[in-house]
Design a protein around this motif. Structure first.
Motif, mmCIF file in Angstrom:
data_model
loop_
_atom_site.group_PDB
_atom_site.id
_atom_site.type_symbol
_atom_site.label_atom_id
_atom_site.label_comp_id
_atom_site.label_asym_id
_atom_site.label_seq_id
_atom_site.Cartn_x
_atom_site.Cartn_y
_atom_site.Cartn_z
ATOM 1 N N THR A 195 0.939 -1.099 0.058
ATOM 2 C CA THR A 195 -0.036 0.073 -0.116
ATOM 3 C C THR A 195 0.612 1.281 -0.104
ATOM 4 O O THR A 195 2.237 1.326 0.354
ATOM 5 N N SER A 196 0.262 2.309 -0.476
ATOM 6 C CA SER A 196 0.842 3.684 -0.546
ATOM 7 C C SER A 196 0.556 4.342 0.753
ATOM 8 O O SER A 196 -0.397 4.921 1.166
ATOM 9 N N ILE A 197 1.684 4.203 1.819
ATOM 10 C CA ILE A 197 1.705 5.087 2.820
ATOM 11 C C ILE A 197 2.450 6.251 2.790
ATOM 12 O O ILE A 197 3.641 6.497 2.377
ATOM 13 N N PRO A 198 1.618 7.481 2.950
ATOM 14 C CA PRO A 198 1.923 8.954 2.743
ATOM 15 C C PRO A 198 3.584 8.946 3.439
ATOM 16 O O PRO A 198 3.745 8.814 4.543
ATOM 17 N N GLY A 199 4.409 9.568 2.654
ATOM 18 C CA GLY A 199 5.999 9.942 3.108
ATOM 19 C C GLY A 199 6.884 8.454 3.219
ATOM 20 O O GLY A 199 7.896 8.613 3.484
ATOM 21 N N PHE A 200 6.213 7.292 2.704
ATOM 22 C CA PHE A 200 7.076 6.326 2.858
ATOM 23 C C PHE A 200 6.864 5.249 1.509
ATOM 24 O O PHE A 200 6.841 4.128 1.686
ATOM 25 N N ASP A 201 6.506 5.781 0.454
ATOM 26 C CA ASP A 201 6.310 5.296 -0.676
ATOM 27 C C ASP A 201 7.445 4.831 -1.714
ATOM 28 O O ASP A 201 7.411 5.569 -2.839
ATOM 29 N N ASN A 202 8.245 4.284 -1.430
ATOM 30 C CA ASN A 202 9.391 3.876 -2.045
ATOM 31 C C ASN A 202 9.176 3.199 -3.273
ATOM 32 O O ASN A 202 8.245 2.236 -3.375
ATOM 33 N N PRO A 203 9.890 3.395 -4.325
ATOM 34 C CA PRO A 203 9.618 2.828 -5.914
ATOM 35 C C PRO A 203 10.094 1.260 -5.967
ATOM 36 O O PRO A 203 10.750 1.203 -6.741
ATOM 37 N N TYR A 204 9.271 0.477 -5.244
ATOM 38 C CA TYR A 204 9.702 -0.868 -5.101
ATOM 39 C C TYR A 204 9.646 -1.489 -6.555
ATOM 40 O O TYR A 204 10.185 -2.268 -7.030
ATOM 41 N N SER A 205 8.476 -1.068 -7.284
ATOM 42 C CA SER A 205 7.872 -1.664 -8.549
ATOM 43 C C SER A 205 9.031 -1.456 -9.498
ATOM 44 O O SER A 205 8.888 -2.177 -10.538
ATOM 45 N N THR A 206 9.828 -0.589 -9.726
ATOM 46 C CA THR A 206 11.101 -0.507 -10.593
ATOM 47 C C THR A 206 12.303 -1.275 -10.352
ATOM 48 O O THR A 206 13.327 -1.439 -11.203
ATOM 49 N N PHE A 207 12.260 -1.856 -9.049
ATOM 50 C CA PHE A 207 13.490 -2.707 -8.743
ATOM 51 C C PHE A 207 13.710 -3.898 -9.619
ATOM 52 O O PHE A 207 12.615 -4.658 -9.965
ATOM 53 N N LYS A 208 14.697 -4.534 -9.755
ATOM 54 C CA LYS A 208 15.000 -5.920 -10.228
ATOM 55 C C LYS A 208 14.372 -6.901 -9.213
ATOM 56 O O LYS A 208 14.602 -6.550 -7.983
ATOM 57 N N LYS A 209 13.505 -7.973 -9.727
ATOM 58 C CA LYS A 209 13.050 -8.961 -8.959
ATOM 59 C C LYS A 209 13.717 -10.488 -9.019
ATOM 60 O O LYS A 209 13.914 -10.782 -9.957
ATOM 61 N N TYR A 210 14.138 -10.929 -7.823
ATOM 62 C CA TYR A 210 14.708 -12.323 -7.866
ATOM 63 C C TYR A 210 13.934 -13.362 -6.785
ATOM 64 O O TYR A 210 13.441 -12.626 -5.859
ATOM 65 N N ASP A 211 13.696 -14.377 -7.191
ATOM 66 C CA ASP A 211 12.996 -15.268 -6.564
ATOM 67 C C ASP A 211 13.597 -15.693 -5.176
ATOM 68 O O ASP A 211 12.902 -16.209 -4.260
ATOM 69 N N ASN A 212 14.705 -15.524 -4.824
ATOM 70 C CA ASN A 212 15.436 -16.016 -3.698
ATOM 71 C C ASN A 212 16.540 -15.161 -3.475
ATOM 72 O O ASN A 212 16.722 -14.178 -4.328
ATOM 73 N N ALA A 213 17.322 -15.198 -2.475
ATOM 74 C CA ALA A 213 18.535 -14.436 -2.080
ATOM 75 C C ALA A 213 19.780 -14.795 -2.759
ATOM 76 O O ALA A 213 21.083 -14.386 -2.405
ATOM 77 N N GLY A 214 19.748 -15.633 -3.909
ATOM 78 C CA GLY A 214 20.751 -16.249 -4.651
ATOM 79 C C GLY A 214 21.851 -15.144 -5.240
ATOM 80 O O GLY A 214 22.997 -15.395 -5.335
ATOM 81 N N ILE A 215 21.235 -13.970 -5.302
ATOM 82 C CA ILE A 215 21.769 -12.823 -6.026
ATOM 83 C C ILE A 215 22.590 -12.269 -4.899
ATOM 84 O O ILE A 215 23.654 -11.576 -5.279
ATOM 85 N N VAL A 216 22.543 -12.337 -3.813
ATOM 86 C CA VAL A 216 23.337 -11.695 -2.697
ATOM 87 C C VAL A 216 24.522 -12.426 -2.472
ATOM 88 O O VAL A 216 24.501 -13.704 -2.055
ATOM 89 N N GLN A 272 11.169 -12.913 -1.723
ATOM 90 C CA GLN A 272 11.750 -12.308 -2.943
ATOM 91 C C GLN A 272 12.824 -11.280 -2.548
ATOM 92 O O GLN A 272 12.857 -10.944 -1.429
ATOM 93 N N VAL A 273 13.834 -11.073 -3.459
ATOM 94 C CA VAL A 273 14.835 -10.005 -3.271
ATOM 95 C C VAL A 273 14.581 -9.000 -4.284
ATOM 96 O O VAL A 273 14.723 -9.451 -5.313
ATOM 97 N N LEU A 274 14.501 -7.877 -4.153
ATOM 98 C CA LEU A 274 14.256 -6.799 -4.982
ATOM 99 C C LEU A 274 15.570 -5.997 -4.943
ATOM 100 O O LEU A 274 16.103 -5.599 -3.807
ATOM 101 N N VAL A 275 16.380 -5.730 -6.043
ATOM 102 C CA VAL A 275 17.351 -4.951 -6.229
ATOM 103 C C VAL A 275 17.378 -3.731 -6.781
ATOM 104 O O VAL A 275 16.920 -3.688 -7.897
ATOM 105 N N CYS A 276 17.896 -2.459 -6.153
ATOM 106 C CA CYS A 276 17.972 -1.445 -6.869
ATOM 107 C C CYS A 276 19.467 -1.210 -7.072
ATOM 108 O O CYS A 276 20.202 -0.819 -6.153
ATOM 109 N N ASP A 277 19.924 -1.081 -8.324
ATOM 110 C CA ASP A 277 21.320 -0.698 -8.645
ATOM 111 C C ASP A 277 21.313 0.460 -9.547
ATOM 112 O O ASP A 277 20.329 1.086 -9.764
#
Length: 236
Positions: A32-53, A81-86
């Protein structure tokens, strides 16, 4: 008088029935969009597990998470899920400068873990925790808001009832949707409940109910702008 009471009872029985239907489909994912805390997760790269870390980063993530919660709590977490912002993701952001840690430092690389933990021993609840490139916590409040020592919440029906009986900005036309989310602004878990639009005033009411004690934490409302279609002539 008897008619009025009957109508009121019918309203609440219908409203609670709708509330129960909503509870059966409640969204436990923190989207949900919480005012003041709506970070843009939808644009992050998405991975099914933490293997990328990298393994060293995983070890740091485990350590800092346990420091803010407990080892027993960490062992209950499932990484969904692990979402990555690079750098590539940041280039696509309309305002990358908004993504900062709790000290106001701009972050260039983010591992956003989507964890699952069981509330009330059986409710699968998903929440996010952000870590920087070295595995340090970006916002401690993402964990402290969850209250890891007490993973018991009130049921959804009780939250719906509280929203419906709240005399401030009363909900008259029923509930549209409900979310159970971490609210880092209030530092707690909340049921975020949205009303059906009032057809007479075009108003929508949102209530935040503390998921631990059932009290109303905050209220908000907004008016839906409805455009009237322009007159269209047929045949010129």
């Amino acid at each position: 008088m008897k008619t009025a009471i009957t109508a009121l009872l019918v309203f609440f029985s219908v409203s609670m029935a709708a509330g129960q239907a909503i509870c059966n489909n409640i969204r436990f994912i923190d989207k949900t969009s919480i005012p003041g805390f709506d970070n843009p997760y939808s644009t992050f790269k998405k991975y099914d597990n933490a293997g990328i870390v990298p393994e060293t980063v995983k070890q740091r993530i485990e350590k800092v998470t346990i420091e803010e919660t407990s080892r027993s709590f960490f062992q209950k977490l499932i990484v969904k899920q692990v979402l990555v912002c690079d750098a590539d993701v940041r280039k696509k952001m309309t305002d990358a400068s908004r993504f900062k840690d709790e000290n106001g430092n701009q972050i260039d690389y983010v591992y956003s873990y989507l964890y699952e933990v069981k509330l009330n021993n059986d409710i699968p609840f998903l929440f996010r925790v952000d870590y920087n490139k070295s595995g340090e916590l970006m916002r401690k409040v993402q964990l402290s808001s969850l209250n890891c020592k007490r993973l018991k919440v009130i049921n959804c029906d009780r939250a719906i009832q509280t929203a419906l009986t709240d005399k401030t900005q009363p909900i008259v036309h029923g509930i549209d949707e409900s979310f159970l989310v971490v609210n880092p602004l209030k530092k707690t878990l909340v049921y975020q409940i949205t009303s059906v639009m009032d057809p007479e005033t075009s108003m929508v009411y949102i209530k935040w109910i503390d998921a631990y004690n059932g009290k109303v934490l905050a209220r908000r409302n907004y008016k839906v702008e409805i455009e009237n279609p322009k007159d269209v002539r047929v045949g010129g």
